[in-house]
Scaffold this active site. Structure first.
Site, PDB file in Angstrom:
ATOM      1  CB  SER A 136      -0.940  -0.035   1.209  1.00  0.00           C
ATOM      2  OG  SER A 136      -1.980   0.913   1.072  1.00  0.00           O
ATOM      3  CE  LYS A 159     -18.306  16.622  10.823  1.00  0.00           C
ATOM      4  NZ  LYS A 159     -17.046  17.037  10.216  1.00  0.00           N
TER       5      LYS A 159
END
Length: 328
Positions: A158, A210
């Site tokens: 990664s 949110k």
């Protein structure tokens, strides 16, 4: 008359006995208070002694585990520079500023013949990985006569591989884990369990999306589509960085960018790395300079202890006080 004298004498005796009793009580109370004060002083002393011993022990342990296997040179002659990335990127000792500072020092030393970036990381922050990647390209452009070799230890996956792709060449052990060119965002969903338990989630936000990652609320399909688009964008940035760094050395296989992790031996066939070998091998056989100077910036044992102690206190406070209002 005699009876009155006896009565008066008895009262005097009782008063005397009462005064003696109160004096005894007062003496015992003062003695108990003094003993309590002494006990408190000794308690504070032993607590301070214990804390001091723990502080010293942790410092010694940190120092003992901070092993540097590179051969340190005085830098006055030609050498191979070494910078390490060991751990999750963006956490602990591995952050972009620290790594970049080490790389700059390594490249700017006139005695540096080549730089080895030794990586042992499962990944981490794509932002910090990208920052290190871009800085490597900039330093390579500024110091065109100083090559940079990435050497993967146990794992370079990664974000760890993202950084490695900026190197001139990449080396790894045949059993190293290499690749994982992908992006992940994961979590859990507890909506069904909460319904069975009869628990209601109450969340107050400003902004309709949110709390779209809240595991205690149902998935908002529109928000999930937008979030997936963000992950796809970051994934494409990762793919572009690898293609830029590796070029036509990459095998023509679409699964290279699927997030799969490969062994070092497989990675060589796929063109993800250039060869098999350790940092010592690269310094000796590729660079031709066995003298290695470590430019990795490391915290002192006491600095590490202070950092970890502060992080522990902060985590405890957050847990005790709750998240409160956050802008993230």
């Amino acid at each position: 008359m005699q009876d009155k004298w006896r009565e008066s004498s008895s009262e005097a005796q009782d008063s005397l006995d009462s005064n003696r009793a109160w004096d005894l009580v007062d003496t015992l109370a003062k003695g108990a208070l003094l003993e309590q004060q002494r006990s408190r002083r000794w308690g504070i002393f032993f607590k301070l002694l214990t804390f001091g011993w723990l502080f010293f022990s942790v410092a010694v342990i940190y120092n003992a585990t901070n092993i540097n296997d590179a051969v340190i040179s005085d830098g006055s002659s030609e050498h191979t520079a070494l910078v390490e990335i060991d751990g999750q990127i963006g956490g602990g000792d591995v952050n972009a500023d620290v790594v970049v500072s080490g790389l700059r020092s390594a490249f700017e030393d006139p005695g540096t013949k080549a730089v080895i970036l030794r990586i042992n990381s499962p990944g981490g922050s794509p932002v910090q990985s990208g920052y290190i990647y871009d800085e490597i390209l900039r330093l390579r452009e500024l110091h065109k006569d100083t090559p940079l070799y990435a050497v993967i230890m146990d794992i370079g996956a990664s974000g760890g591989y993202y950084i490695a792709a900026a190197a001139d060449e990449i080396y790894a052990d045949k059993a190293s884990l290499v690749g994982s060119i992908g992006v992940i965002s994961s979590g859990f969903g507890f909506v069904g369990a909460m319904e069975k338990l009869g628990v209601t989630r109450r969340t107050y936000t400003s902004g309709e999306n949110k709390a779209f990652l809240d595991p205690f609320q149902s998935v908002d399909r529109e928000a999930a589509v937008e979030w997936q688009a963000s992950l796809d964008t970051i994934h494409q940035q990762f793919i572009d960085a690898v293609k830029t760094g590796r070029g036509d050395r990459l095998a023509d296989r679409s699964d290279i960018f699927s997030g799969m992790v490969w062994s070092g031996e497989q990675a060589k066939i796929l063109g993800l790395i250039d060869g098999l070998g350790s940092a010592g091998y690269v310094a000796r056989e590729v660079v031709g300079e066995e003298d290695i100077v470590d430019y990795t910036f490391r915290l002192s044992p006491l600095e590490k202890f202070a950092r970890d102690f502060g992080a522990g206190v902060s985590a405890t406070l957050v847990e005790a006080l709750g998240d409160g209002f956050q802008l993230m």
